[in-house]
Design a protein around this motif. Sequence first.
Motif, short mmCIF file in Angstrom:
data_model
loop_
_atom_site.label_atom_id
_atom_site.label_comp_id
_atom_site.label_asym_id
_atom_site.label_seq_id
_atom_site.Cartn_x
_atom_site.Cartn_y
_atom_site.Cartn_z
N TYR A 5 0.81 -1.22 0.00
CA TYR A 5 0.00 0.00 0.00
C TYR A 5 0.85 1.28 0.00
O TYR A 5 0.34 2.34 -0.31
N ILE A 6 2.12 1.18 0.36
CA ILE A 6 2.97 2.38 0.41
C ILE A 6 3.06 3.09 -0.94
O ILE A 6 2.81 4.29 -1.02
N PRO A 7 3.40 2.38 -2.04
CA PRO A 7 3.47 3.11 -3.31
C PRO A 7 2.12 3.66 -3.77
O PRO A 7 2.06 4.72 -4.41
N ILE A 8 1.04 2.98 -3.41
CA ILE A 8 -0.29 3.46 -3.80
C ILE A 8 -0.65 4.75 -3.05
O ILE A 8 -1.29 5.64 -3.61
N THR A 9 -0.21 4.87 -1.80
CA THR A 9 -0.52 6.08 -1.04
C THR A 9 0.25 7.30 -1.54
O THR A 9 -0.12 8.43 -1.24
N ILE A 10 1.30 7.09 -2.29
CA ILE A 10 2.09 8.19 -2.85
C ILE A 10 1.43 8.77 -4.09
O ILE A 10 1.66 9.92 -4.46
N LEU A 62 7.18 12.24 -14.16
CA LEU A 62 6.09 12.01 -13.21
C LEU A 62 5.18 10.87 -13.66
O LEU A 62 4.74 10.06 -12.84
N TYR A 63 4.91 10.79 -14.95
CA TYR A 63 4.08 9.70 -15.47
C TYR A 63 4.78 8.35 -15.28
O TYR A 63 4.16 7.36 -14.89
N VAL A 64 6.08 8.31 -15.55
CA VAL A 64 6.85 7.08 -15.35
C VAL A 64 6.84 6.70 -13.86
O VAL A 64 6.64 5.53 -13.51
N GLY A 65 7.03 7.70 -13.01
CA GLY A 65 7.01 7.45 -11.57
C GLY A 65 5.67 6.91 -11.11
O GLY A 65 5.61 5.96 -10.33
N ALA A 66 4.60 7.51 -11.60
CA ALA A 66 3.26 7.05 -11.22
C ALA A 66 3.01 5.62 -11.70
O ALA A 66 2.50 4.78 -10.95
N ALA A 67 3.39 5.34 -12.93
CA ALA A 67 3.18 3.99 -13.47
C ALA A 67 3.99 2.95 -12.69
O ALA A 67 3.49 1.86 -12.39
N ALA A 68 5.21 3.31 -12.35
CA ALA A 68 6.05 2.37 -11.59
C ALA A 68 5.48 2.15 -10.19
O ALA A 68 5.50 1.02 -9.68
N MET A 69 4.96 3.20 -9.58
CA MET A 69 4.36 3.04 -8.24
C MET A 69 3.12 2.14 -8.30
O MET A 69 2.91 1.32 -7.40
N VAL A 70 2.33 2.31 -9.33
CA VAL A 70 1.16 1.44 -9.48
C VAL A 70 1.61 -0.01 -9.67
O VAL A 70 1.06 -0.93 -9.05
N PHE A 87 12.20 -3.08 -7.46
CA PHE A 87 12.77 -2.37 -8.62
C PHE A 87 11.81 -1.29 -9.11
O PHE A 87 12.21 -0.15 -9.37
N LEU A 88 10.52 -1.63 -9.22
CA LEU A 88 9.53 -0.65 -9.66
C LEU A 88 9.42 0.51 -8.67
O LEU A 88 9.26 1.67 -9.07
N MET A 89 9.51 0.21 -7.39
CA MET A 89 9.46 1.26 -6.38
C MET A 89 10.66 2.20 -6.52
O MET A 89 10.51 3.42 -6.44
N VAL A 90 11.83 1.65 -6.78
CA VAL A 90 13.03 2.47 -6.98
C VAL A 90 12.89 3.30 -8.25
O VAL A 90 13.20 4.50 -8.25
N THR A 93 10.46 6.11 -7.55
CA THR A 93 11.08 7.13 -6.71
C THR A 93 12.08 7.96 -7.49
O THR A 93 12.12 9.20 -7.37
N LEU A 94 12.88 7.31 -8.32
CA LEU A 94 13.85 8.04 -9.15
C LEU A 94 13.14 8.95 -10.15
O LEU A 94 13.58 10.08 -10.41
N GLY A 95 12.04 8.45 -10.73
CA GLY A 95 11.28 9.27 -11.68
C GLY A 95 10.75 10.54 -11.01
O GLY A 95 10.84 11.64 -11.59
#
Length: 122
Positions: A5-10, A62-70, A87-90, A93-95
């Motif tokens: 749930y952490i990446p989803i809350t971001i 930002l779009y890449v970051g959002a997609a990776a977080m999802v 890896f997706l979370m990293v 975060t980098l995006g």
Amino acid sequence: MENWYIPITILPGIALLVLSTSSLMIALSGEIRQRISENLDHKTTSKKLKQLKLLSRALVCLYVGAAAMVGAGIQNLFSFSIRISEFLMVVGTLGIFVASSFLILFSVRAVRIRQDEFNESL
């Protein structure tokens, strides 16, 4: 990754960044269009076009970051390995970090452009 749930809350924070960056982009695009139609100083217009490019790059990050977080957040649904989720979370975060860097650079340059415009008007 147990805390899926952490990446989803971001995501709402990323969405706010996308919204504000899009608003900046629309306003800057309108200003550039007006400068071109009125045939104003080409040097300043060129700087503003570079600013528009920065905003565009920030949005892509930002779009890449959002997609990776999802992707990192839905790892429980599709049984991704924990390594892929991390890896997706990293990547996400980098995006967001790179996008924030572009937005900081945009802000600094925007003030410099305004100062130049003010100095030229004197």
